[in-house]
Write a protein that holds these residues in place. Structure first.
Motif, short mmCIF file in Angstrom:
data_model
loop_
_atom_site.label_atom_id
_atom_site.label_comp_id
_atom_site.label_asym_id
_atom_site.label_seq_id
_atom_site.Cartn_x
_atom_site.Cartn_y
_atom_site.Cartn_z
N ASP A 1 23.69 -1.09 10.82
CA ASP A 1 23.82 -2.29 11.65
C ASP A 1 22.72 -2.43 12.69
N VAL A 2 21.47 -2.28 12.25
CA VAL A 2 20.32 -2.44 13.14
C VAL A 2 20.03 -3.93 13.26
N PRO A 3 20.02 -4.49 14.48
CA PRO A 3 19.67 -5.90 14.63
C PRO A 3 18.20 -6.13 14.27
N LYS A 4 17.93 -7.29 13.68
CA LYS A 4 16.56 -7.66 13.29
C LYS A 4 15.90 -6.53 12.51
N VAL A 5 16.60 -6.03 11.50
CA VAL A 5 16.18 -4.83 10.78
C VAL A 5 14.81 -4.98 10.13
N GLN A 6 14.47 -6.18 9.66
CA GLN A 6 13.17 -6.37 9.01
C GLN A 6 12.02 -6.18 10.01
N GLN A 7 12.17 -6.73 11.21
CA GLN A 7 11.14 -6.57 12.24
C GLN A 7 11.03 -5.12 12.67
N VAL A 8 12.16 -4.46 12.83
CA VAL A 8 12.16 -3.05 13.24
C VAL A 8 11.50 -2.20 12.16
N GLN A 9 11.83 -2.46 10.89
CA GLN A 9 11.25 -1.69 9.79
C GLN A 9 9.73 -1.89 9.73
N LEU A 10 9.27 -3.12 9.90
CA LEU A 10 7.84 -3.40 9.86
C LEU A 10 7.11 -2.68 10.99
N ARG A 11 7.65 -2.77 12.21
CA ARG A 11 6.99 -2.12 13.36
C ARG A 11 7.05 -0.60 13.23
N LEU A 12 8.17 -0.07 12.76
CA LEU A 12 8.28 1.38 12.59
C LEU A 12 7.29 1.87 11.54
N ASN A 13 7.10 1.12 10.45
CA ASN A 13 6.10 1.48 9.45
C ASN A 13 4.70 1.52 10.07
N GLU A 14 4.39 0.55 10.92
CA GLU A 14 3.08 0.54 11.59
C GLU A 14 2.91 1.78 12.47
N LEU A 15 3.94 2.11 13.23
CA LEU A 15 3.88 3.28 14.11
C LEU A 15 3.74 4.58 13.32
N VAL A 16 4.45 4.66 12.18
CA VAL A 16 4.35 5.86 11.33
C VAL A 16 2.94 5.97 10.77
N ARG A 17 2.38 4.86 10.31
CA ARG A 17 1.01 4.88 9.79
C ARG A 17 0.02 5.33 10.86
N GLU A 18 0.17 4.81 12.08
CA GLU A 18 -0.70 5.23 13.18
C GLU A 18 -0.56 6.71 13.49
N ALA A 19 0.67 7.23 13.45
CA ALA A 19 0.90 8.65 13.71
C ALA A 19 0.26 9.52 12.64
N HIS A 20 0.34 9.08 11.39
CA HIS A 20 -0.27 9.84 10.29
C HIS A 20 -1.80 9.80 10.41
N GLU A 21 -2.36 8.67 10.82
CA GLU A 21 -3.81 8.56 10.99
C GLU A 21 -4.29 9.47 12.12
N GLU A 22 -3.52 9.56 13.20
CA GLU A 22 -3.88 10.45 14.30
C GLU A 22 -3.85 11.91 13.85
N ASP A 23 -2.88 12.28 13.02
CA ASP A 23 -2.80 13.65 12.49
C ASP A 23 -4.01 13.97 11.61
N GLU A 24 -4.44 13.00 10.83
CA GLU A 24 -5.60 13.21 9.94
C GLU A 24 -6.89 13.39 10.74
N ARG A 25 -7.00 12.68 11.87
CA ARG A 25 -8.19 12.79 12.71
C ARG A 25 -8.23 14.13 13.47
N ALA A 26 -7.06 14.64 13.74
CA ALA A 26 -6.98 15.89 14.55
C ALA A 26 -7.30 17.12 13.76
#
Length: 169
Positions: A144-169
């Motif tokens: 029951d996450v409100p606005k689940v599509q927006q949350v999923q999209l933003r969370l995917n972006e944040l996960v991608r950024e976190a993975h890119e930071e790990d690759e750079r480190a």
């Protein structure tokens, strides 16, 4: 009731702080209205001044209070104390009235973020967020996450950024 800054690291920022969707309160509100009408009618219908009326009133009030606690107050407190917080570093879940449970999942260990929406969820614009993490727990389902599509999209972006930071480190 927001997410306290004392639970954040120095550079951490809250992106979303959500309660479960308000649809969880539909049944408690209906029960409250029916309960109020039923108890009010029952108190008015019982005879005054007679022993049976006095006992009936007390029994009606006791049953009304029990139903109020079990079907209205408890679900409201459950809704109020269940939160999902997404920061730029982790996914945080907290739930529980008497016993609090929580889980923190660093974004860098999340592999996949998906969502599910049934017909009623589509109408109410909410859904279930399914987070797959490279951990012992595997999948985490956030219902029951409100606005689940927006949350999923933003969370995917944040996960991608976190993975890119790990690759750079």
């Amino acid at each position: 009731m927001g997410f306290s800054d004392k639970h954040l690291s120095d550079d951490e920022q809250v992106i979303f702080h959500l309660h479960t969707h308000v649809k969880a309160l539909i049944v408690p509100v209906v029960v409250l209205l029916v309960l109020a009408a039923g108890v009010g009618f029952g108190l008015g219908a019982l005879p005054e001044g007679e022993t049976i009326g006095t006992i009936g009133r007390w029994a009606l009030l006791i049953v009304g209070v029990v139903v109020l606690i079990a079907w209205v107050i408890w679900p409201f407190l459950t809704w109020l104390t269940t939160t999902y917080t997404i920061t730029n570093e982790r996914l945080v879940t907290r739930q529980g009235i008497i016993t609090r449970t929580g889980r923190d999942i660093p974004l860098r260990v999340i592999n996949d973020v998906a969502y599910e929406m049934h017909l009623n969820d589509r109408i109410l614009r909410c859904g279930t967020l399914v987070v797959s993490a490279a951990s012992e727990q595997g999948q985490v389902r956030l219902d029951d996450v409100p606005k689940v599509q927006q949350v999923q999209l933003r969370l995917n972006e944040l996960v991608r950024e976190a993975h890119e930071e790990d690759e750079r480190a």
